[in-house]
Design a protein around this motif. Structure first.
Motif, PDB file in Angstrom:
ATOM      1  N   ILE A 290      -2.253   5.315   1.438  1.00 39.65           N
ATOM      2  CA  ILE A 290      -2.292   4.366   0.321  1.00 39.65           C
ATOM      3  C   ILE A 290      -2.297   5.117  -1.007  1.00 39.65           C
ATOM      4  CG2 ILE A 290      -3.696   2.591  -0.809  1.00 39.65           C
ATOM      5  CD1 ILE A 290      -4.680   1.825   2.031  1.00 39.65           C
ATOM      6  N   PHE A 291      -3.066   6.199  -1.067  1.00 45.56           N
ATOM      7  CA  PHE A 291      -3.147   7.051  -2.261  1.00 45.56           C
ATOM      8  C   PHE A 291      -1.770   7.602  -2.621  1.00 45.56           C
ATOM      9  CE2 PHE A 291      -3.940  11.468  -3.834  1.00 45.56           C
ATOM     10  CZ  PHE A 291      -4.612  11.164  -5.003  1.00 45.56           C
ATOM     11  N   VAL A 292      -1.051   8.082  -1.617  1.00 41.77           N
ATOM     12  CA  VAL A 292       0.289   8.634  -1.834  1.00 41.77           C
ATOM     13  C   VAL A 292       1.240   7.567  -2.371  1.00 41.77           C
ATOM     14  CG1 VAL A 292       2.338   9.588  -0.691  1.00 41.77           C
ATOM     15  CG2 VAL A 292       0.065  10.477  -0.128  1.00 41.77           C
ATOM     16  N   VAL A 293       1.251   6.417  -1.726  1.00 42.34           N
ATOM     17  CA  VAL A 293       2.159   5.335  -2.123  1.00 42.34           C
ATOM     18  C   VAL A 293       1.869   4.862  -3.540  1.00 42.34           C
ATOM     19  CG1 VAL A 293       2.834   2.952  -1.655  1.00 42.34           C
ATOM     20  CG2 VAL A 293       2.585   4.578   0.239  1.00 42.34           C
ATOM     21  N   LEU A 294       0.597   4.658  -3.852  1.00 47.01           N
ATOM     22  CA  LEU A 294       0.253   4.154  -5.183  1.00 47.01           C
ATOM     23  C   LEU A 294       0.582   5.160  -6.277  1.00 47.01           C
ATOM     24  CD1 LEU A 294      -3.150   2.357  -4.481  1.00 47.01           C
ATOM     25  CD2 LEU A 294      -0.938   1.306  -5.014  1.00 47.01           C
ATOM     26  N   ASN A 295       0.455   6.437  -5.979  1.00 47.62           N
ATOM     27  CA  ASN A 295       0.811   7.442  -6.981  1.00 47.62           C
ATOM     28  C   ASN A 295       2.323   7.548  -7.162  1.00 47.62           C
ATOM     29  OD1 ASN A 295      -1.418   9.186  -8.365  1.00 47.62           O
ATOM     30  ND2 ASN A 295      -2.187   8.756  -6.299  1.00 47.62           N
ATOM     31  N   LEU A 296       3.072   7.260  -6.114  1.00 43.35           N
ATOM     32  CA  LEU A 296       4.524   7.208  -6.250  1.00 43.35           C
ATOM     33  C   LEU A 296       4.951   6.024  -7.110  1.00 43.35           C
ATOM     34  CD1 LEU A 296       5.672   8.128  -2.624  1.00 43.35           C
ATOM     35  CD2 LEU A 296       6.021   9.492  -4.696  1.00 43.35           C
ATOM     36  N   LEU A 297       4.138   4.951  -7.059  1.00 47.96           N
ATOM     37  CA  LEU A 297       4.457   3.755  -7.841  1.00 47.96           C
ATOM     38  C   LEU A 297       3.895   3.811  -9.264  1.00 47.96           C
ATOM     39  CD1 LEU A 297       3.690   1.019  -5.139  1.00 47.96           C
ATOM     40  CD2 LEU A 297       5.945   1.838  -5.889  1.00 47.96           C
ATOM     41  N   LYS A 298       3.038   4.800  -9.508  1.00 46.69           N
ATOM     42  CA  LYS A 298       2.429   4.928 -10.834  1.00 46.69           C
ATOM     43  C   LYS A 298       3.292   5.836 -11.709  1.00 46.69           C
ATOM     44  CE  LYS A 298      -1.705   6.707 -13.131  1.00 46.69           C
ATOM     45  NZ  LYS A 298      -1.666   5.717 -14.210  1.00 46.69           N
TER      46      LYS A 298
END
Length: 300
Positions: A290-298
């Motif tokens: 989840i951390f990885v995905v959200l940082n890709l979207l940030k």
């Protein structure tokens, strides 16, 4: 018997405080010394404690610190190490402790030669009176403390020497104005940076009450609103805001400082750092994903 200083943070807790204090007083194999720090309760919390437990010392924060996290840190800052105690424990106002919670923590600290103890929790959904395990005992990773705490602060128990050095450290900490500031993370960060031994117990000796008035406990519910709120925090800079506070306490020639420095860089630096260190950054692989995905979207 070991003496444990129980740091109990209160704020408008009249509904739950009696159950919590009774569960503390029912601890077996240890002596407990409860110290309350009230953050400006407008209900009968202080009155209930004063009338039913006259031996418990109460400090009233005037003005209030504004959060449970800052209240806990203030209690550490004001600890008197001339008093007779062997360990310190954080305590929320609305949980229930099983009778062996403190003794089990001390036994494990001694067994593992550790200075900081934390554990799994038993999530107690007050709405339907259900119990389920909130797992925190994933294997510790090399740099997990840079991005998360060890567990909920209400499971933390630590030695007197650790508390003394934590107090010295907190005197160097600047005023923290981070939204949703995490004392759990800060204490774990301090412990690992200082190379203390931390043990995370796979057992749970606490019923961690989830109710409508929780400040952060409701975020442990699996729901659309929880996912939305947690995602919003990350996208609005939750990690960056904490890291800007923490990086100043790291030596610039360390790997930890470099990880933080790159994470605070641009979009590509941040995500390259996550890719480079990946599984070393968080203990729970689902949380890491989840951390990885959200940082890709940030993108900010």
């Amino acid at each position: 018997m070991s003496i444990i200083k129980i740091l109990l943070a209160t704020y408008n807790g009249e509904k739950y405080i009696t159950d919590q204090i009774n569960s503390i007083l029912n601890q077996i194999g240890v002596d407990v010394d409860i110290q309350v720090s009230d953050d400006g309760s407008k209900d009968k919390t202080i009155e209930i404690i004063s009338e039913n437990y006259p031996h418990i010392r109460i400090n009233k924060n005037i003005p209030g610190t504004g959060s449970a996290a800052k209240n806990f840190l203030k209690m550490i800052d004001h600890l008197d190490f001339n008093e007779d105690f062997d360990y310190v424990a954080f305590c929320d106002q609305d949980d229930i402790w099983l009778s062996e919670k403190m003794k089990s923590a001390i036994d494990l600290l001694k067994k593992e030669n550790a200075q900081l103890y934390c554990s799994n929790l038993t999530k107690w959904e007050e709405s339907n009176n259900s119990l389920s395990t909130l797992k925190k005992d994933f294997p510790q990773k090399k740099y997990d403390y840079l991005f998360e705490g060890g567990s909920a602060g209400c499971t933390y128990v630590f030695t007197k020497d650790f508390a003394l050095n934590l107090q010295k450290f907190l005197k160097k900490v600047q005023n923290v104005n981070v939204k949703a500031f995490s004392h759990d993370w800060l204490v774990y960060f301090f412990a690992r940076v200082q190379r203390y031994n931390v043990v995370i117990d796979s057992n749970s000796y606490i019923h961690y009450r989830i109710h409508d008035s929780n400040v952060h406990g409701h975020l442990n519910k699996l729901s659309f609103n929880t996912i939305k709120e947690k995602s919003s925090e990350v996208l609005n800079g939750y990690y960056q805001n904490h890291i800007r506070n923490y990086i100043q306490y790291l030596n610039k020639d360390t790997q930890e400082y470099q990880i933080y420095n790159h994470f605070l860089g641009n979009y590509f630096q941040r995500n390259f750092t996550i890719l480079k260190y990946n599984t070393q950054l968080m203990r729970d692989n689902k949380k890491l994903l989840i951390f990885v995905v959200l940082n890709l979207l940030k993108f900010r």
